[in-house]
Scaffold this active site. Structure first.
Site, PDB file in Angstrom:
ATOM      1  N   GLY A  79      -9.585 -11.783  -6.673  1.00 42.73           N
ATOM      2  CA  GLY A  79     -10.489 -12.737  -7.303  1.00 42.73           C
ATOM      3  C   GLY A  79     -11.436 -13.368  -6.304  1.00 42.73           C
ATOM      4  O   GLY A  79     -11.602 -12.879  -5.193  1.00 42.73           O
ATOM      5  N   ILE A 142       7.736 -13.046   0.328  1.00 46.47           N
ATOM      6  CA  ILE A 142       8.959 -12.280   0.568  1.00 46.47           C
ATOM      7  C   ILE A 142       8.903 -11.634   1.947  1.00 46.47           C
ATOM      8  O   ILE A 142       9.925 -11.262   2.502  1.00 46.47           O
ATOM      9  CB  ILE A 142       9.194 -11.181  -0.503  1.00 46.47           C
ATOM     10  CG1 ILE A 142       8.072 -10.140  -0.508  1.00 46.47           C
ATOM     11  CG2 ILE A 142       9.407 -11.778  -1.865  1.00 46.47           C
ATOM     12  CD1 ILE A 142       8.437  -8.872  -1.270  1.00 46.47           C
ATOM     13  N   ASP A 143       7.687 -11.491   2.510  1.00 42.11           N
ATOM     14  CA  ASP A 143       7.538 -10.749   3.767  1.00 42.11           C
ATOM     15  C   ASP A 143       8.048 -11.518   4.989  1.00 42.11           C
ATOM     16  O   ASP A 143       8.266 -10.934   6.043  1.00 42.11           O
ATOM     17  CB  ASP A 143       6.061 -10.387   4.004  1.00 42.11           C
ATOM     18  CG  ASP A 143       5.458  -9.613   2.848  1.00 42.11           C
ATOM     19  OD1 ASP A 143       6.215  -9.016   2.069  1.00 42.11           O
ATOM     20  OD2 ASP A 143       4.218  -9.615   2.714  1.00 42.11           O
ATOM     21  N   ARG A 178      24.490  12.972   0.486  1.00 46.05           N
ATOM     22  CA  ARG A 178      23.032  13.045   0.610  1.00 46.05           C
ATOM     23  C   ARG A 178      22.518  12.016   1.616  1.00 46.05           C
ATOM     24  O   ARG A 178      23.208  11.044   1.944  1.00 46.05           O
ATOM     25  CB  ARG A 178      22.387  12.701  -0.740  1.00 46.05           C
ATOM     26  CG  ARG A 178      22.434  13.820  -1.739  1.00 46.05           C
ATOM     27  CD  ARG A 178      21.936  13.321  -3.078  1.00 46.05           C
ATOM     28  NE  ARG A 178      21.802  14.416  -4.021  1.00 46.05           N
ATOM     29  CZ  ARG A 178      21.742  14.266  -5.336  1.00 46.05           C
ATOM     30  NH1 ARG A 178      21.808  13.067  -5.876  1.00 46.05           N
ATOM     31  NH2 ARG A 178      21.605  15.319  -6.127  1.00 46.05           N
ATOM     32  N   GLU A 238       7.680  -0.435   4.159  1.00 46.88           N
ATOM     33  CA  GLU A 238       6.447   0.206   3.659  1.00 46.88           C
ATOM     34  C   GLU A 238       5.356   0.276   4.729  1.00 46.88           C
ATOM     35  O   GLU A 238       4.495   1.146   4.698  1.00 46.88           O
ATOM     36  CB  GLU A 238       5.917  -0.541   2.426  1.00 46.88           C
ATOM     37  CG  GLU A 238       5.523  -1.988   2.717  1.00 46.88           C
ATOM     38  CD  GLU A 238       4.950  -2.747   1.544  1.00 46.88           C
ATOM     39  OE1 GLU A 238       4.823  -2.180   0.442  1.00 46.88           O
ATOM     40  OE2 GLU A 238       4.626  -3.949   1.730  1.00 46.88           O
TER      41      GLU A 238
HETATM   42  O1  F6P Z   1       2.977  -9.854   0.334  1.00 42.34           O
HETATM   43  C1  F6P Z   1       3.938  -9.614  -0.631  1.00 42.34           C
HETATM   44  C2  F6P Z   1       3.900  -8.184  -1.099  1.00 42.34           C
HETATM   45  O2  F6P Z   1       4.915  -7.996  -2.047  1.00 42.34           O
HETATM   46  C3  F6P Z   1       3.982  -7.148   0.017  1.00 42.34           C
HETATM   47  O3  F6P Z   1       5.279  -6.979   0.512  1.00 42.34           O
HETATM   48  C4  F6P Z   1       3.405  -5.947  -0.685  1.00 42.34           C
HETATM   49  O4  F6P Z   1       2.847  -5.032   0.217  1.00 42.34           O
HETATM   50  C5  F6P Z   1       2.334  -6.549  -1.545  1.00 42.34           C
HETATM   51  O5  F6P Z   1       2.668  -7.903  -1.734  1.00 42.34           O
HETATM   52  C6  F6P Z   1       2.200  -5.894  -2.894  1.00 42.34           C
HETATM   53  O6  F6P Z   1       1.126  -6.474  -3.548  1.00 42.34           O
HETATM   54  P1  F6P Z   1       0.762  -6.186  -5.070  1.00 42.34           P
HETATM   55  O7  F6P Z   1       1.594  -7.111  -5.907  1.00 42.34           O
HETATM   56  O8  F6P Z   1      -0.685  -6.496  -5.155  1.00 42.34           O
HETATM   57  O9  F6P Z   1       1.087  -4.755  -5.358  1.00 42.34           O
END
Ligand code: F6P
Length: 402
Positions: A79, A142-143, A178, A238
């Protein structure tokens, strides 16, 4: 003449996480005790201007939300207020937009505006502060990637979710002998992967902060086989770059200002299968980590953040963010608060993990078994023997409103 109502504004910005409602409730309860009304702006910063949209918040309509995931105010990570982050990658907000926000605050008689967000959102708050808008910040994500606070709320709830996933993957991995790869969130910080990996008995943890190679990952899997452990649990963040330094991203839509991470788990799984022929499956945990009820720790942390944010307003300590510096709640200037924090490769959690034999894919373990890569495997950069990356992020990565 009747005294003007004292009023606090509050908003939740960026990606949601468990504990947002607990902060809102904490603010409302504490504000009421100190004689303030509270209004909640809707959809993050968007609700502040053109059109202004807010709801009054009181003990009645915030009752029962302590344990609810999400945010009753709504949120957005895109936004008009997006792409405005990073200490070194600052993008100026539209001055008219900021002027509009200021007018809204004045018209609604807002004594203090509590902005709950991650680094991107708090960078927006910093620009508000510079224009004389009375803001205070609350660290959410959460990060867990904000440097001035020991923990952000939401982090342990995400770790709980990822740990639960590992517990479940453990039994099916063992039954089928596995390799199971769990991809978790965290953007450019490996905190979720590290903590969940330790809590959930992961065997290999791949994070952005430690260089890893496929050779070392395969070697860890085979070394387990040699010890009679026919399955392996791998947790991959990720944001863990591939050995060649490539970040695995999703296609970016036109309206998205930040790269969407995701997909590294599948690449890791495919390469393990290709190299050592071990049956491998991937689970991408995704937004499950952001949903659901906050853990008890996050409820306590979020509640304290809420109460202390009100205290900052009473003390007129604007332009600050509440921080948890155990055992105390403190505050730091927003400018300091928006510095990112990533996993230090020498931190105690990494050391403990290594001591337990967990591999970080960097060859820094005393494995009894040497793996010889197939001849057709592309040459990988040499194992870095635990060397950390000093620059785990690229400029593009700062364009998020978290
Ligand atoms: O920053 C929080 C987070 O959940 C990250 O861990 C992740 O990469 C991103 O946001 C995902 O964002 P969106 O909700 O836009 O997919």
């Amino acid at each position: 003449m009747a005294e003007a109502t004292k009023r606090i504004g509050i908003l939740t910005s960026g990606g949601d996480c468990p504990g947002l409602n607990a902060v809102i409730r904490g603010v409302v309860k504490s504000a009421n005790v100190h004689g303030y009304d509270v209004v909640g702006f809707l959809k993050g910063y968007e609700g502040l201007v053109d059109p202004v949209s807010y709801i009054p918040l009181n003990n009645k309509n915030t009752a029962g939300i302590l344990n609810q995931g999400g945010t009753i105010l709504g949120s957005t990570n895109k936004g008009r207020f997006a792409a405005t982050v990073g200490v070194n990658n600052r993008v100026e907000l539209d001055p008219e937009l900021v002027a509009g926000v200021k007018t809204t605050c004045e018209q609604l008689n807002i004594s203090g505006l509590i902005c709950i967000g991650g680094d991107g959102s708090l960078a927006v708050s910093q620009q508000f502060h510079e224009q004389g808008i009375p803001v205070v910040g609350v660290p959410k994500t959460i990060d867990n990637d904000l440097s001035s606070t020991a923990f952000t709320f939401g982090f342990f709830s995400a770790v709980f979710c990822a740990t639960d996933a590992l517990d479940r993957l453990h039994t099916t991995a063992a039954s089928h002998e596995r390799v199971m790869v769990l991809e978790v969130m965290g953007r450019h910080a490996g905190w979720i992967a590290l903590y969940a990996g330790v809590a959930g008995g992961g065997d290999v943890i791949l994070i952005p902060e430690i260089n890893w190679t496929f050779d070392n990952v395969c070697q860890a899997v085979l070394a387990r086989e040699q010890r009679g452990k026919k399955f392996t649990l791998i947790v991959v963040a990720e944001g863990a770059e591939l050995p060649g330094g490539e970040l695995v991203t999703q296609e970016r839509r036109a309206d998205q200002k930040q790269v969407r991470l995701g997909g590294v788990g599948n690449i890791v799984a495919a390469e393990i299968e290709r190299r050592i022929g071990k049956e491998t499956r991937t689970v991408v945990l995704g937004h499950l980590q952001r949903g659901g009820a906050p853990t008890t720790f996050d409820r306590v942390l979020a509640t304290q953040f809420g109460a202390h944010a009100v205290r900052l307003i009473i003390e007129r300590k604007f332009g600050h963010m509440v921080t948890y510096q155990p055992p105390n709640m403190e505050s730091v200037p927003l400018l300091e608060a928006i510095q990112l924090s990533t996993v230090c490769p020498d931190c105690s959690a990494v050391q403990a993990a290594r001591a337990l034999g967990i591999s970080f894919g960097d060859g820094c373990t005393d494995l009894p078994f040497r793996y010889t890569p197939p001849e057709d495997s592309a040459a990988e950069p040499c194992s870095t023997n635990g060397a950390s990356k000093t620059q785990p992020r690229t400029a593009d990565l700062h364009t998020a409103v978290n």
